[in-house]
Design an enzyme around this catalytic site. Structure first.
Site, mmCIF file in Angstrom:
data_model
loop_
_atom_site.group_PDB
_atom_site.id
_atom_site.type_symbol
_atom_site.label_atom_id
_atom_site.label_comp_id
_atom_site.label_asym_id
_atom_site.label_seq_id
_atom_site.Cartn_x
_atom_site.Cartn_y
_atom_site.Cartn_z
ATOM 1 C CB THR A 45 20.105 28.299 50.401
ATOM 2 O OG1 THR A 45 19.673 28.967 51.584
ATOM 3 C CG2 THR A 45 20.188 29.313 49.279
ATOM 4 C CB THR A 46 18.050 25.394 54.485
ATOM 5 O OG1 THR A 46 18.679 26.617 54.859
ATOM 6 C CG2 THR A 46 18.302 24.353 55.542
#
Length: 524
Positions: A90-91
């Site tokens: 997600t990062t």
């Protein structure tokens, strides 16, 4: 997307069309800058109500940030989409999207049309996916050791990285227990119930092949441990009926009051007799919003027949409970018969971390479900442990769905960047420039990794690029040793599905932002 009406437009004739040619470029630049600002990583967030969250999970950070600009909101949605699809990365997806937007901005300043950039980025992304498939390593879900390595890689970037050797195997075992052979694509993480319990440490986290209710049994003097239990799950209340909201019953004398109490007692006694007749000794009661699920008088009678009661089971938990025990909910007293009961080896009320909970194990017709009991010394650690465990579970689910692994440590990104740069040399014109820019943008991942590890990023990425140019496709940044090593030998691996979805989603979002040339204000 929107733009306030220019002040000068009010003075122009209503029928005169005015088009500011610089406006689309200004809007596009504004969108790119706003989206790039979302590309950040924080550890502690304090909400307006004083709640503090300690995390480095991209999706959690972006979910809690108050974002106003519509283009920046697209980056928040991008992180959420990656969380749903793969659960991890997600990062990375936001970092890559930020780098691609930066590259696109430079290309726009060189006078290249946004549509040309968008199309070139799409072709580069498709080529990147092909390269990733070529360098991936097939994996069998029976290879437990390799799955644990993948889960540990995901956990090593989290706040609870010290416990990765414990949480990794738990995540692997949990997912393998819910996978049906031949139906790997339908692997559903909702079959794994994660329960948080304050007290103890993260090392006390355990996997339970059964079901755990986070509340104690409701009995006052009833049994706390039952072997060979006969369980019923009911959706009706064992308490006196109530009138509708708008109605009242007025009792004018003591004789009428006695009659009401006598009727209530007879009503509850009838239900309890039916429960005893069916042979039930563990009763699960769904939560009711209209009246008490079970009255004090009913509990008194149920204690007498030695029946354990667990009340207030939430509506959203009904499906999981039914699947775990292999039972069907009983909606009325008429259906409360022996045939609708299920058996379990053991039901006990146990003390965990200063509070009590009910544990059911050994159900006869149990479905493919498990419960993970997560422990932590305080609320912040507990929440982060749950988030980290969720990411690890998602990583294993990715491997179950698409049985392929790639190296971590920035190795796949630098390999794709090199191959795309080589491809760009064979192309001509704008396509070559855009493909090279896309390739250079992917180097942000190893660059950031080196930066976070306290290494010289430029020197590290240059050395990494040279190693890959010599054919070392699995060379990556070893954060622990502070140098470049063969990452596969170091057991730093990740699912192919995580990286492919990162590339696809980041490219799609950047293409969407590039094609926006105006913002339309819909507020009145």
């Amino acid at each position: 997307m929107t733009a306030p009406t220019a002040a000068g437009d009010a003075n122009r004739g209503r029928n005169v069309a005015y088009k500011d040619k610089s406006k689309p470029a200004d809007v596009r630049t504004s969108n790119i800058n706003a989206a790039k600002e979302t590309n950040l990583n924080k550890m502690s967030i304090q909400a307006g109500n004083g709640e503090v969250t300690i995390t480095n999970d991209g999706a959690t950070i972006l979910k809690q940030i108050n974002v106003i600009h519509p283009a920046a909101k697209m980056l928040v949605e991008l992180s959420r989409a990656q969380d749903v699809e793969a659960g991890d990365g997600t990062t990375s997806v936001v970092v890559i999207a930020g780098a691609l937007l930066d590259a696109a901005e430079k290309l726009l300043h060189r006078g290249i049309h946004p549509t040309a950039i968008s199309e070139s980025f799409q072709r580069a992304a498709l080529l990147a996916l092909e390269i990733l498939n070529d360098i991936s390593v097939p994996v069998e879900i029976t290879n437990r050791e390799l799955l644990i390595k993948s889960a540990s890689t995901s956990l090593n970037s989290k706040v609870v990285s010290q416990q990765s050797s414990l949480l990794g195997p738990l995540a692997v075992d949990a997912v393998l227990k819910i996978v049906e052979p031949g139906h790997e694509q339908t692997c559903n993480l909702s079959d794994i119930k994660v329960i948080r319990q304050l007290g103890g440490t993260v090392e006390d986290t355990e996997l339970i092949e059964g079901i755990v209710f986070p509340q104690r049994s409701s009995n006052v003097s009833g049994p706390k441990r039952i072997e060979k239990a006969k369980i019923a799950f009911i959706q009706f209340c064992i308490s006196p009926p109530k009138t509708d909201m708008d109605h009242n019953v007025i009792v004018s004398d003591y004789a009428a009051m006695d009659r009401v109490l006598k009727e209530e007692r007879a009503y509850i006694l009838n239900i309890v007799k039916q429960i005893k007749k069916a042979g039930c000794n563990v009763l699960l009661i769904q939560k009711s919003i209209l009246r008490d699920a079970v009255s004090d008088l009913a509990l008194h009678f149920l204690d007498k027949i030695k029946c354990m009661v667990i009340k207030d089971i939430e509506r959203e938990d009904v499906e999981f409970v039914c699947k775990s025990l292999g039972c069907r909910p009983i909606a009325s007293l008429d259906h409360f018969v022996t045939e609708n009961l299920v058996t379990a080896d053991l039901v006990e009320d146990v003390g965990v971390g200063g509070s009590r909970m009910v544990k059911i194990t050994g159900a006869q017709n149990a479905g493919r479900t498990v419960t993970l009991l997560v422990r932590g010394s305080n609320k912040l650690v507990l929440e982060e442990a749950e988030r980290s465990l969720h990411d690890a579970l998602c990583v294993i689910r990715c491997l179950v769905r698409k049985k392929a692994l790639i190296a971590g440590g920035g190795a796949p990104e630098i390999e794709v960047a090199l191959k795309l740069a080589a491809r760009a040399n064979q192309l001509e014109g704008i396509d070559a420039i855009c493909t090279r820019a896309y390739a250079n943008a992917l180097e942000i991942i190893p660059f950031t990794l080196a930066e976070n590890a306290g290494l010289n990023p430029i020197q590290t990425v240059t050395e990494l690029r040279n190693r890959h140019a010599k054919g070392e496709t699995s060379a990556g940044i070893n954060v622990r040793k502070g140098c470049i090593t063969d990452i596969l030998e170091e057991n730093v691996v990740q699912p192919l599905l995580v990286t492919t979805s990162v590339m696809s989603f980041a490219t799609e979002t950047v293409r969407s932002i590039l094609k926006i040339d105006d913002i339309v204000n819909t507020f009145t």
